[in-house]
Scaffold this active site. Structure first.
Site: not given
Ligand SMILES: Cc1ncc(COP(=O)(O)O)c(C=O)c1O
Length: 385
Positions: A127, A213, A242
């Site tokens: 994700f 990520d 986050k």
């Molecule tokens: C690993 C990862 N990358 C990216 C995101 C996306 O982040 P945002 O919701 O702040 O755009 C998330 C959100 O859960 C995530 O867990």
């Protein structure tokens, strides 16, 4: 009737106040937040140092444009780079934006290497966000459904399978591989301990950028500031969000070496990104983590939670696996357990359910009493299933 779009399906509760690991709803009921607002409020709700920082900064300066130097932004970039061994930083407002920046840097890496159709490897069940490029990178049909044509070119490979990556080394169009060190949204999938080291070796041999990520795994969630530090590696690009702002919206894309020189004036930007308020807050978050040894607490309490679940659920025939790293914990059941979401709410506990897994991301400040409440409540929930 609600004037909000229907893209969320909120549970029947509205919170009015937060304090530490607890949230209080509009009727005065207190809930233990074992999810930290999906991995965001690592320091708990309304941490006094963070509240004081926000209040002071709000009285001083909220916003200037990135057309001027922003001292707190420069200080935050320096702090994050020193913590992560990276060279420079770009700030946006979310995890998706941090990943967009990473994807754009990967495209530029292809451009300077005369690759006309750059492709990025990403993992199945990953994700990376909800913007068009990041949902295209995401390895989940549900996230992509209805949004074709997707942004090309993301090639999805199985996570934790080095041969699946090696199978693409003859593809001259690949410019990068983008991975979560631990897959969060798909239920805390922890790869083999040397997986990332092997991925990095392949990247170095093929001039691919390694993009990690760490939007969910970063800022202490796994017991280290960044999860990849368990592997003693430095990626080319590292994305964060986050926990970095403890609730104030901020995303960061950090880059190193050849990846750190690709953005030049005009190639990328964000109106709100990196403003004085969010950067001062994030600096304060990092200070609090250090001041209160929260990485050690995450390791200790994560171990406590995981070992207690292992012990207390060892005789349960409903459990297929318990996966954990620091305060990222998933308990996988042999059946769909979506209904536990509301059952947990009735017991005043906030958790997440991902298909067959219960996912827990408690605040880094959690103490043993709070951990015991989570353990007992989750075990009761599973027992009653
Ligand atoms: C690993 C990862 N990358 C990216 C995101 C996306 O982040 P945002 O919701 O702040 O755009 C998330 C959100 O859960 C995530 O867990």
């Amino acid at each position: 009737m609600s004037y909000l779009m229907s893209n969320y399906a909120p549970l029947a509760v509205t919170f009015a106040k937060g304090e530490g690991c607890y949230l209080i709803d509009t009727k005065g009921n207190t809930y233990l937040d074992a999810l930290s607002g999906v991995g965001v409020v690592g320091l708990g709700h309304c941490h006094k140092d963070i509240t004081a920082t926000i209040q002071a900064q709000a009285g001083e300066l909220l916003h200037t444009s990135n057309w001027y130097h922003i001292a707190h932004q420069e200080a935050l970039a320096e702090k994050l780079c020193k913590l992560s061994n990276m060279d420079n930083a770009f700030f946006g407002n979310s995890g998706a934006e941090a990943n967009e920046a990473a994807i754009k840097i990967a495209r530029l890496h292809g451009y300077v290497n005369n690759i006309d159709n750059p492709a990025i490897l990403t993992a199945n069940q990953s994700f990376h966000g909800r913007t068009m490029a990041t949902l295209s990178a995401t390895g989940n049909d549900k996230v992509q459904s209805g949004f074709t044509p997707l942004v090309s070119e993301f090639i999805h490979i199985d996570f934790n399978d080095i041969d699946a990556i090696k199978a693409h080394t003859s593809n001259r169009n690949i410019v990068a591989i983008m991975l979560e060190p631990i897959q969060g949204e798909s239920g805390v999938i922890v790869p083999k301990s040397d997986y990332l080291n092997q991925v990095q070796a392949i990247c170095q041999a093929n001039n691919w950028l390694l993009i990690l990520d760490e939007v969910q795994t970063g800022i202490g969630r796994t017991g280290k500031m960044f999860a990849h530090q368990y592997n003693n590696i430095t990626p080319d690009i590292l994305t964060l969000a986050k926990g970095l702002g403890n609730g104030v919206p901020i995303g960061a894309c950090l880059a190193k070496g050849k990846a750190a020189i690709l953005f030049t004036p005009g190639t990328h930007g964000s109106t709100f990104g990196g403003n004085p308020l969010v950067c001062k807050t994030a600096l304060s978050v990092l200070e609090v983590i250090e001041k209160y040894n929260l990485l050690d607490n995450a390791t200790k309490m994560g171990g406590y939670l995981a070992s207690n679940f292992q012990e207390k659920l060892s005789n349960s025939n409903k459990i297929t696996q318990i996966r954990a790293k620091g305060l990222m914990i998933a308990i996988e059941l042999n059946q769909d357990c979506t209904r536990l979401l509301n059952a947990a709410l009735d017991k005043r506990l906030l958790i997440n359910i991902t298909g067959r897994s219960i996912r827990l991301l408690p605040p880094l400040i959690i103490n043993q009493t709070e951990a015991d409440i989570i353990i007992d409540t989750v075990c009761d929930l599973i027992g009653e299933l």
